[in-house]
Design an enzyme around this catalytic site. Sequence first.
Site, short mmCIF file in Angstrom:
data_model
loop_
_atom_site.label_atom_id
_atom_site.label_comp_id
_atom_site.label_asym_id
_atom_site.label_seq_id
_atom_site.Cartn_x
_atom_site.Cartn_y
_atom_site.Cartn_z
N HIS A 160 -44.25 -2.03 34.54
CA HIS A 160 -43.87 -1.54 33.22
C HIS A 160 -42.35 -1.51 33.07
CE1 HIS A 160 -43.56 2.00 35.80
NE2 HIS A 160 -42.64 2.44 34.95
N ASP A 196 -39.13 0.81 31.44
CA ASP A 196 -38.71 2.11 30.92
C ASP A 196 -37.79 1.85 29.72
OD1 ASP A 196 -40.01 3.48 32.90
OD2 ASP A 196 -38.20 4.18 33.92
N HIS A 236 -37.34 7.34 27.41
CA HIS A 236 -38.15 7.97 28.47
C HIS A 236 -37.43 9.16 29.09
CE1 HIS A 236 -40.87 8.46 31.76
NE2 HIS A 236 -40.11 7.87 32.67
N GLU A 277 -40.04 -1.63 36.40
CA GLU A 277 -40.55 -0.94 37.60
C GLU A 277 -41.96 -1.43 37.94
OE1 GLU A 277 -38.16 3.30 37.11
OE2 GLU A 277 -40.10 3.06 36.13
#
Length: 204
Positions: free
Chosen positions: A49, A51, A55, A168
């Site tokens: 995913h 960020d 976030h 990530e």
Amino acid sequence: MIDISRTLNADTPTWPEDEPFSYDLTASKAETGSVNIGQFTTSCHTATHIDAPFHFNDSGLTVDQLPIDLYMGPVLIIDLTTKQRITPEDLNFINLSDVRRVILKTDAWPNGDPFPTEIPELDSRLGAFFHEHGIELVGVDLPSVDPLDSKSLDTHHAFEENDIHILEGVALDGVEAGHYYLSALPLKLEGADGSPVRAVLQSI
């Protein structure tokens, strides 16, 4: 083409207390007469995913506000598998000329393993270091660029302060260091703090 995405299914490791991934067939072809219809639920930060700055910063950009060209283009994968702490000094020997995107390979969270209890630490000074070298996207084969128990998220903030974006949870099992073409586009989720991606490398 090399798929570096972690599979989303009922067994996908998730952050403790986060929403696990689930997929349900809510209407079958037998029921509708024409199609199967499913739905899924998950945290925005499950498996592979990106960020968005929102976030960790209430005034940060959301997913739909990010420039999508960040997530497509040449990328350099750097092998740091012997490091428990990654610092700018560890990267001084790497030629970052004309590099806009990097992925740091640690092998600390092999694909298919449970959620880790500890991961290599990324020194927050990497924010200024990468900015100095023109890096705009940093990927890791870890669930976070900060320690798992961090509340201050120093490296997240250092990256944002230096206009560096975060990918990530990539899966680099068997992937060699070197230059590739990356595609890891987030979904166009309005107001979202992150998004799953289908991350793919192509040899160049």
